[in-house]
Design a protein around this motif. Structure first.
Motif, mmCIF file in Angstrom:
data_model
loop_
_atom_site.group_PDB
_atom_site.id
_atom_site.type_symbol
_atom_site.label_atom_id
_atom_site.label_comp_id
_atom_site.label_asym_id
_atom_site.label_seq_id
_atom_site.Cartn_x
_atom_site.Cartn_y
_atom_site.Cartn_z
ATOM 1 N N GLU A 449 0.823 -1.195 0.000
ATOM 2 C CA GLU A 449 0.000 0.000 0.000
ATOM 3 C C GLU A 449 0.865 1.256 0.000
ATOM 4 O O GLU A 449 1.843 1.355 0.744
ATOM 5 N N SER A 450 0.469 2.235 -0.779
ATOM 6 C CA SER A 450 1.285 3.449 -0.929
ATOM 7 C C SER A 450 1.312 4.298 0.325
ATOM 8 O O SER A 450 2.193 5.152 0.471
ATOM 9 N N PHE A 451 0.352 4.094 1.238
ATOM 10 C CA PHE A 451 0.340 4.920 2.453
ATOM 11 C C PHE A 451 1.358 4.466 3.485
ATOM 12 O O PHE A 451 1.615 5.169 4.455
ATOM 13 N N ARG A 452 1.963 3.304 3.295
ATOM 14 C CA ARG A 452 2.862 2.765 4.323
ATOM 15 C C ARG A 452 4.120 3.621 4.421
ATOM 16 O O ARG A 452 4.802 3.877 3.426
ATOM 17 N N PRO A 453 4.486 4.057 5.632
ATOM 18 C CA PRO A 453 5.670 4.908 5.786
ATOM 19 C C PRO A 453 6.957 4.089 5.785
ATOM 20 O O PRO A 453 6.944 2.891 6.074
ATOM 21 N N PHE A 454 8.061 4.742 5.459
ATOM 22 C CA PHE A 454 9.377 4.117 5.562
ATOM 23 C C PHE A 454 10.138 4.717 6.742
ATOM 24 O O PHE A 454 9.904 5.867 7.132
ATOM 25 N N ALA A 455 11.027 3.923 7.278
ATOM 26 C CA ALA A 455 11.768 4.343 8.466
ATOM 27 C C ALA A 455 13.141 4.887 8.072
ATOM 28 O O ALA A 455 13.743 4.433 7.089
ATOM 29 N N PRO A 456 13.641 5.853 8.834
ATOM 30 C CA PRO A 456 14.986 6.354 8.591
ATOM 31 C C PRO A 456 16.037 5.630 9.434
ATOM 32 O O PRO A 456 15.766 5.215 10.566
ATOM 33 N N ILE A 457 17.220 5.473 8.871
ATOM 34 C CA ILE A 457 18.404 5.205 9.674
ATOM 35 C C ILE A 457 19.185 6.512 9.748
ATOM 36 O O ILE A 457 19.252 7.264 8.778
ATOM 37 N N VAL A 458 19.760 6.764 10.905
ATOM 38 C CA VAL A 458 20.480 8.017 11.118
ATOM 39 C C VAL A 458 21.706 7.738 11.968
ATOM 40 O O VAL A 458 21.663 6.902 12.883
ATOM 41 N N LEU A 459 22.808 8.383 11.627
ATOM 42 C CA LEU A 459 23.991 8.279 12.481
ATOM 43 C C LEU A 459 23.616 8.726 13.886
ATOM 44 O O LEU A 459 23.038 9.802 14.075
ATOM 45 N N LYS A 460 23.932 7.920 14.871
ATOM 46 C CA LYS A 460 23.498 8.196 16.242
ATOM 47 C C LYS A 460 23.926 9.568 16.716
ATOM 48 O O LYS A 460 23.181 10.264 17.423
ATOM 49 N N GLU A 461 25.089 10.008 16.299
ATOM 50 C CA GLU A 461 25.607 11.289 16.769
ATOM 51 C C GLU A 461 24.831 12.479 16.205
ATOM 52 O O GLU A 461 24.981 13.608 16.688
ATOM 53 N N TYR A 462 23.969 12.239 15.208
ATOM 54 C CA TYR A 462 23.178 13.329 14.610
ATOM 55 C C TYR A 462 21.679 13.192 14.884
ATOM 56 O O TYR A 462 20.894 13.977 14.359
ATOM 57 N N VAL A 463 21.274 12.215 15.678
ATOM 58 C CA VAL A 463 19.847 11.940 15.828
ATOM 59 C C VAL A 463 19.081 13.156 16.335
ATOM 60 O O VAL A 463 17.963 13.449 15.885
ATOM 61 N N HIS A 464 19.685 13.917 17.257
ATOM 62 C CA HIS A 464 18.976 15.060 17.851
ATOM 63 C C HIS A 464 18.850 16.226 16.875
ATOM 64 O O HIS A 464 18.018 17.110 17.075
ATOM 65 N N GLU A 465 19.663 16.243 15.825
ATOM 66 C CA GLU A 465 19.582 17.334 14.859
ATOM 67 C C GLU A 465 18.423 17.143 13.870
ATOM 68 O O GLU A 465 17.919 18.125 13.309
ATOM 69 N N PHE A 466 18.015 15.908 13.677
ATOM 70 C CA PHE A 466 16.971 15.622 12.694
ATOM 71 C C PHE A 466 15.652 15.202 13.332
ATOM 72 O O PHE A 466 14.596 15.330 12.707
ATOM 73 N N PHE A 467 15.700 14.688 14.556
ATOM 74 C CA PHE A 467 14.492 14.189 15.205
ATOM 75 C C PHE A 467 14.390 14.731 16.623
ATOM 76 O O PHE A 467 15.409 15.042 17.253
ATOM 77 N N GLN A 468 13.186 14.827 17.122
ATOM 78 C CA GLN A 468 12.966 15.383 18.449
ATOM 79 C C GLN A 468 13.256 14.320 19.509
ATOM 80 O O GLN A 468 12.371 13.776 20.168
ATOM 81 N N MET A 469 14.556 14.051 19.626
ATOM 82 C CA MET A 469 15.077 13.085 20.587
ATOM 83 C C MET A 469 16.305 13.698 21.241
ATOM 84 O O MET A 469 16.985 14.532 20.637
ATOM 85 N N ALA A 470 16.587 13.284 22.458
ATOM 86 C CA ALA A 470 17.753 13.806 23.162
ATOM 87 C C ALA A 470 19.028 13.381 22.449
ATOM 88 O O ALA A 470 19.069 12.354 21.752
#
Length: 611
Positions: A449-470
């Motif tokens: 289904e086209s509505f299904r979202p995909f997940a990101p992988i992110v370098l751990k050291e940059y997670v807070h710059e792209f996502f609202q996480m500590a």
């Protein structure tokens, strides 16, 4: 040396796990070998793999554990059927042959699966003990509160307790038929998706709707208390006595019958999905708060099928009272195999436990691997055209450039993941900056289904710059959802956009992994758990300035994640994937001599007709 084999089987997602002297050596789900999604048979291939990984025979095992108590589960089934008789006769007649011929004779079935070579004792742990053990013992915590949430084990559907040192203790429970997992599955069924596999779709559909039925659910279906315990009005459900999940009374309450599978998804289904997701999050938060108030511990561990609800997990981490949350990556029944093996080692044999950092799960990369010689021999046997990169650095340079050029890459490296998520060993990778990538990968690669979202992988050291996480938040198993940062958003919600119209709006600098509610299911990548994936992502970041990629499981709709090079090659050749990377072997689709004809491709696509 003490070798302990844990087994889960005969219900949903059979698996085996091997623990040797307290170390997790191997674990795998049977579906990966048989290619039958959610294979529930005896996990013969998984057992054989685990033993071969350790160089053991069944006769060399010291203990074999099973993840629940079949006799107590049978007792629950009989009591339930008697309570609803004669209404449950059809369901009773369908279930009994399997129980009378197989499930009531579990030692016999287990010995047969071990080729009658194992002569030791079998240990049958309770279902939620297995979940709790799988959550606490591999965690990095010396002590933690425990929550297990699923459909049903023997009688328990949710439990709460504590883990300290080498022991777990479960102190509270909710009992069948009152079940958060079965409530969610009932709405999975009602919205036209398949129970025990479509729950991901329901969670992904929720952001397209509004929780307009939230209060209706709490008023009629669920009597919820402040501590998170609840009772369900069973007149709205049919799973105790019938072959469906919901009753006509529920259908009347929500204005119509269940959606027919494969029919159009309407705004009604979206609003229902949003509503049951909202209720589930409320229940999970209340349970977490009560666990904290009862234990006063700063750490929480989670397992059970509901613990795969990563939106709810994210709410617990963000809004709940705990400082740290660790979730078993194989939270469903498969993880029970690992839990029972660890339970035997620590709790029954009273072996000490030293918490490991970042955890003892080893990145959940616990399945089989295939060396370069094996890969080369296979590729040559099928006449594939490929090149071999001379080093990991060269490989990462080449693949990073291919992904930056909007190529979709099948990435097959090292040991296969244990659990439902691809974590960078059996993954399909793409450029998160691409606006077209979500639709392309859903329709032409995943056939879903086209509505299904995909997940990101992110370098751990940059997670807070792209996502609202500590900063340095650890989310290695793709089990937490967070919103993207305001600094990378590119639009605000359009009030008039409803349903799938929301897909047309670009939301951030990484649109392919930003869901319509600005959320993302985040996987952090570090050097310890997956050094090669970290190197690839670092190279991509160097070239593009973006430390984020798409990571989705290497499979197509209705099939398990690939296990072998043969599985990966077949998936590559029957989809519109651009590149396949098997170890250091790189295959480009346009160079392959054995490509499918358009007629064969269409016949293949017809097997995966979408909603």
């Amino acid at each position: 040396m003490t070798a302990i084999l844990g087994i889960s089987a005969f219900y949903h997602d059979s698996a085996a796990a091997l623990v040797v002297d307290g170390e997790i050596v191997a674990a795998a789900q049977e579906e990966r070998f048989t290619r039958k999604k959610h294979d529930e048979g005896f996990p013969q291939h998984a057992v054989d793999y685990c033993l071969s990984e350790a160089g053991l025979t069944p006769a060399q095992l010291d203990f074999v554990g099973f993840y629940d108590k079949p006799l107590r589960k049978f007792e629950r089934l009989l009591e339930t059927y008697l309570s609803y008789a004669p209404a449950g006769y059809r369901s009773f007649r369908k279930a009994m042959p399997l129980w009378l011929n197989q499930k009531l004779y579990m030692p016999r079935e287990l010995r047969r699966g071990l080729r009658n070579e194992y002569t030791g004792r079998f240990v049958f742990t309770e279902h939620h003990e297995s979940h709790a053990a799988s959550a606490f013992f591999p965690s990095p915590f010396e002590e933690a509160a425990i929550l297990t949430l699923d459909g049903v084990g023997e009688w328990s559907t949710s439990t709460m307790g504590t883990g300290r040192g080498n022991r777990i203790e479960l102190t509270h429970e909710i009992r069948f038929p009152h079940s958060l997992g079965l409530l969610y599955s009932a709405f999975t069924y009602y919205t036209g998706f398949k129970v025990n596999s479509g729950e991901y779709k329901l969670m992904g559909l929720a952001p397209y709707g509004e929780p307009t039925y939230h209060d209706l659910i709490l008023k009629h279906l669920l009597a919820l208390k402040d501590d998170g315990s609840f009772r369900m009005d069973m007149s709205y459900f049919n799973y105790c006595q019938g072959l469906t999940m919901t009753s006509d009374k529920l259908h009347r309450l929500f204005g119509g019958p269940p959606r027919k599978p494969e029919s159009e998804v309407t705004q009604r289904e979206m609003d229902i999905a949003a509503s049951i997701q909202s209720v589930t999050e409320v229940v999970m938060l209340k349970m977490a708060a009560h666990a904290y108030q009862t234990t006063r511990l700063s750490n929480l561990v989670l397992a059970g099928g509901v613990a795969l609800n990563c939106v709810g997990n994210g709410k617990i981490l963000r809004d709940g009272p705990f400082d740290n949350v660790w979730i078993q990556p194989a939270s469903g029944d498969a993880g029970g195999a690992l839990g029972t093996a660890l339970f035997i080692w620590h709790q029954l044999l009273e072996k000490p436990r030293t918490p490991q950092k970042p955890d003892a799960q080893r990145g959940s990369l616990l399945g089989p691997s295939f060396d370069d010689a094996n890969v080369s021999n296979f590729l040559q046997s099928v006449g594939a055209v490929f090149e071999v990169s001379p080093s990991d650095d060269d490989l990462c340079e080449q693949v990073a450039n291919l992904i930056a050029g909007e190529n979709v890459v099948g990435w097959f490296q090292g040991r296969m993941e244990f659990g439902p998520r691809a974590l960078g060993a059996r993954s399909i990778l793409g450029d998160a900056r691409s606006e077209k990538m979500q639709t392309v990968m859903n329709r032409k690669i995943k056939f879903r289904e086209s509505f299904r979202p995909f997940a990101p992988i992110v370098l751990k050291e940059y997670v807070h710059e792209f996502f609202q996480m500590a900063a340095d938040t650890d989310s290695p198993y793709m089990l937490l959802v967070a919103d993207v940062q305001d600094t990378i958003r590119e639009s605000e919600p359009t009030e008039t956009a409803r349903g799938f119209d929301k897909l047309r709006q670009r939301r951030s600098q990484i649109p392919a992994v930003t869901h319509v509610d600005y959320s993302a299911r985040v996987q952090t990548v570090d050097t310890e758990r997956n050094p090669l994936l970290h190197r690839l992502l670092t190279t991509f970041h160097t070239h593009t300035g973006c430390p984020v990629m798409i990571n989705t499981s290497f499979n197509v709709r209705s099939e398990p994640i690939v296990c072998t090079p043969e599985d990966a090659y077949r998936c590559f050749m029957t989809t519109d994937m651009d590149v396949l990377v098997l170890g250091r072997h790189v295959l480009k689709k346009q160079e392959q001599p054995n490509q499918m004809s358009e007629a064969d491709r269409q016949n293949h696509l017809d097997q995966f007709e979408l909603d």
